[in-house]
Scaffold this active site. Sequence first.
Site, PDB file in Angstrom:
ATOM      1  CB  CYS A   2      -0.868  -0.012  16.133  1.00 56.04           C
ATOM      2  SG  CYS A   2       0.694   0.554  17.448  1.00 56.04           S
ATOM      3  NE  ARG A  27      -1.896  -2.381  11.186  1.00 55.46           N
ATOM      4  CZ  ARG A  27      -1.854  -1.942   9.856  1.00 55.46           C
ATOM      5  NH1 ARG A  27      -2.135  -2.667   8.944  1.00 55.46           N
ATOM      6  NH2 ARG A  27      -1.466  -0.656   9.771  1.00 55.46           N
ATOM      7  CD1 TRP A  74       6.416  -3.230  16.125  1.00 59.20           C
ATOM      8  CD2 TRP A  74       6.552  -1.037  15.786  1.00 59.20           C
ATOM      9  NE1 TRP A  74       7.637  -3.272  15.629  1.00 59.20           N
ATOM     10  CE2 TRP A  74       7.858  -1.773  15.750  1.00 59.20           C
ATOM     11  CE3 TRP A  74       6.456   0.358  16.031  1.00 59.20           C
ATOM     12  CZ2 TRP A  74       8.983  -0.972  15.360  1.00 59.20           C
ATOM     13  CZ3 TRP A  74       7.774   0.985  15.689  1.00 59.20           C
ATOM     14  CH2 TRP A  74       8.813   0.281  15.284  1.00 59.20           C
ATOM     15  CG  ASN A 100      -1.704   2.454  13.454  1.00 55.55           C
ATOM     16  OD1 ASN A 100      -0.357   2.506  13.544  1.00 55.55           O
ATOM     17  ND2 ASN A 100      -2.230   1.920  12.185  1.00 55.55           N
ATOM     18  N   GLY A 101      -0.156   5.086  15.302  1.00 60.02           N
ATOM     19  CA  GLY A 101       0.352   6.444  14.473  1.00 60.02           C
ATOM     20  C   GLY A 101       1.496   7.124  15.622  1.00 60.02           C
ATOM     21  CD  GLU A 485      14.034 -10.103   0.229  1.00 64.65           C
ATOM     22  OE1 GLU A 485      14.222  -9.007   0.402  1.00 64.65           O
ATOM     23  OE2 GLU A 485      12.653 -10.568   0.935  1.00 64.65           O
ATOM     24  CE  LYS A 489      12.302 -11.699   3.980  1.00 62.53           C
ATOM     25  NZ  LYS A 489      11.726 -10.802   3.076  1.00 62.53           N
ATOM     26  CD  GLU A 492      12.352  -9.197   7.569  1.00 63.71           C
ATOM     27  OE1 GLU A 492      11.426  -8.584   8.029  1.00 63.71           O
ATOM     28  OE2 GLU A 492      12.243 -10.118   6.661  1.00 63.71           O
ATOM     29  CG  HIS A 508      36.905  -3.782  -2.816  1.00 63.80           C
ATOM     30  ND1 HIS A 508      37.926  -3.255  -3.197  1.00 63.80           N
ATOM     31  CD2 HIS A 508      36.248  -4.250  -3.718  1.00 63.80           C
ATOM     32  CE1 HIS A 508      38.376  -3.599  -4.522  1.00 63.80           C
ATOM     33  NE2 HIS A 508      37.149  -3.965  -4.915  1.00 63.80           N
ATOM     34  CE  LYS A 607       3.395  -8.566   5.433  1.00 67.37           C
ATOM     35  NZ  LYS A 607       4.713  -9.055   4.693  1.00 67.37           N
TER      36      LYS A 607
HETATM   37  O1  M6R Z   1       4.714  -2.991   3.048  1.00 73.75           O
HETATM   38  P1  M6R Z   1       5.902  -2.483   2.485  1.00 73.75           P
HETATM   39  O2  M6R Z   1       6.513  -3.535   0.900  1.00 73.75           O
HETATM   40  O3  M6R Z   1       6.164  -1.013   2.194  1.00 73.75           O
HETATM   41  O4  M6R Z   1       7.028  -2.818   3.375  1.00 73.75           O
HETATM   42  C1  M6R Z   1       8.432  -2.678   3.386  1.00 73.75           C
HETATM   43  C2  M6R Z   1       9.290  -3.158   4.516  1.00 73.75           C
HETATM   44  O5  M6R Z   1       8.832  -2.768   5.709  1.00 73.75           O
HETATM   45  C3  M6R Z   1       9.113  -4.659   4.266  1.00 73.75           C
HETATM   46  O6  M6R Z   1       9.436  -4.981   3.179  1.00 73.75           O
HETATM   47  C4  M6R Z   1      10.129  -5.394   5.330  1.00 73.75           C
HETATM   48  O7  M6R Z   1      11.307  -5.033   5.067  1.00 73.75           O
HETATM   49  C5  M6R Z   1       9.803  -6.910   5.474  1.00 73.75           C
HETATM   50  N1  M6R Z   1       9.640  -7.270   7.029  1.00 73.75           N
HETATM   51  C6  M6R Z   1      10.773  -7.644   4.926  1.00 73.75           C
HETATM   52  O8  M6R Z   1      10.636  -9.082   5.191  1.00 73.75           O
END
Ligand code: M6R
Length: 612
Positions: A2, A27, A74, A100-101, A485, A489, A492, A508, A607
């Site tokens: 948010c 956000r 969000w 926000n929260g 990673e 990616k 996402e 395995h 984000k």
């Molecule tokens: O802001 P942060 O690095 O603490 O965020 C951690 C994760 O939320 C963040 O890396 C998330 O997995 C990303 N969307 C990955 O691309």
Amino acid sequence: MCGIVGYTGHREAYPVIIKGLKRLEYRGYDSSGVALLNNGQLKVFRKKGKVAELEESVIGKDLQSHIGIGHTRWATHGEPSDRNAHPHQSQSGELAMIHNGIIENYTQIKQELLSKGYHFKSDTDTEVLLNFIEDIKKNNDCGLEEALRIALKRVVGAYCILLISNDDPDTIIAARKGSPLVIGIGKGEHFLASDASPIIEYTKEVVYVNDYEIAIVRPDELILKNLGNEKQTPFITKLDMELAAIEKGGYDHFMLKEIHEQPEAIFDCLRGRLLTQTGQIKMAGIENNLDAFINAPRIIIVACGTSWHAGLIAEYLIEELCRIPVEVEYASEFRYRNPVIHKGDVIIAISQSGETADTLVALESAKEKGAFIFGVVNAVGSSIARLSHAGAYTHSGPEIGVASTKAFTGQLAVLTMMALKIGYAKGAIKQPRYLQLMQDLEAVPEKVREILQDTSHIQRMAAKYKDATDFLFLGRGYNFPVALEGALKLKEISYIHAEGYPAAEMKHGPIALVDEKLPVVFVATKDSYYQKIVSNVQEIRARKGKVIAVATAGDMVIPGMSDDVMFVPDADEAIAPMLSVIPLQLLSYYTGLAKGLDVDKPRNLAKSVTVE
Ligand code: M6R
């Protein structure tokens, strides 16, 4: 999670707020809304979907006002819809609020209010808190600020809230605990936001509001108080950020821009710290706490998502170069399983945003137990940066695309310097390797630039594999976290199911998935596991899986066994992840693009994940 924006001053509030919401859309983008106050009249506009949809829905409406609040959501409590969108209005219609929260004890408060005859128009915890404040104000015959203070003492959870009232024509009342709030100070005007990006265009002077503080904000006045009603002195910080850094600068997407910014971002991270000429690494946060690191019986790394992957690579680095045992923890699990923290243990928190609630809460509890916290954070002045005892910023610049890219390589650059500095000071690494790795690290920006010079083959590969339903990403050693990673990616950005695995562990279980339809991405650069990974590639080929490889330039063997290859320049294996991850970032970007998806705002994501 948010984004919130507020404005009070001499300008028209609506354009400031809408522009700010667009900057904060990373956000959350399930719905958005604004509340404007004009001549004691409160007007609220809300719309499911992105900010652009809100903008369209208010065309032709009277938006005149010099004070207002706006929100991009969000969803947590209640589905994304118009009625769950913020701002919410209190039952009397006199107050409007954004939040926000998460208010964790909202059901209990809601029951109390229902028994008093309150009705709720949304499913949100926010509307409950708002009516709770209104109820206290009525029953105690007090002002809004006092009512808020009383309410917040009962609230369990996290919040950043902005409140306006139709009987106070130019005041925004704000409060925070656990969710960020920045106030920009202008001439006869104030700006409020979740981060500095909506503010930077108007002023560089900001105040970061602390937990348990209430801000009373008028055009010419900013009063900060704690929950005990004592005035606090606002600490004004100068923003070190330019507007261009938060705009797309000619790229189609922030994600692509941020991928291409990596040579400069890594360079900025190393600048002034990695002094190859003199063989020194200058990092004040480490220097001032060198004994704590050298004598640490254990280092615990706490992070989430991509930052957690950087933490895994740091585990390999620190164990190899410093000979200190390392554990890497998902922040959300670490917090709730009552971990054993010994005297002298050092906790490294890694976070791009510095606001991730899981990480923040984990650190708070570790700090209570006496742990020393070192933050590796990108966002300057963020909650994790401020909570840490010491730290090192990654200096990657604002990262807006929801998928983390340049922040990851920035984290790796910082963590590598840390491992080198500590390892050398401890005597765990000999001078020749120390100096060699420094040089290899210094060469990274140029090598990343080389990878980015021509990406057309990756775009073609993305078009070829975009209809796959699953992907497997495999790597060994330093490249195993890179495989994780790469899978994250792709998930996402393209919504393709992808799994990252240690290449040897694949046999395995996951090998059962392999058939002629499964693309398997091997992160197979030349390192000490190279021969072993060659065998793993054979095992996939024998089962007719499609092999995509990230290979070292000049290698003839892996490319000869692969359907498609993405080359990266040669580098020491400890440094290689900063290179081998780049083609994987591009593969996911181009796959999302080929599928026509919104790569900067993938569905269901945000984000900055500021809820636990
Ligand atoms: O802001 P942060 O690095 O603490 O965020 C951690 C994760 O939320 C963040 O890396 C998330 O997995 C990303 N969307 C990955 O691309």
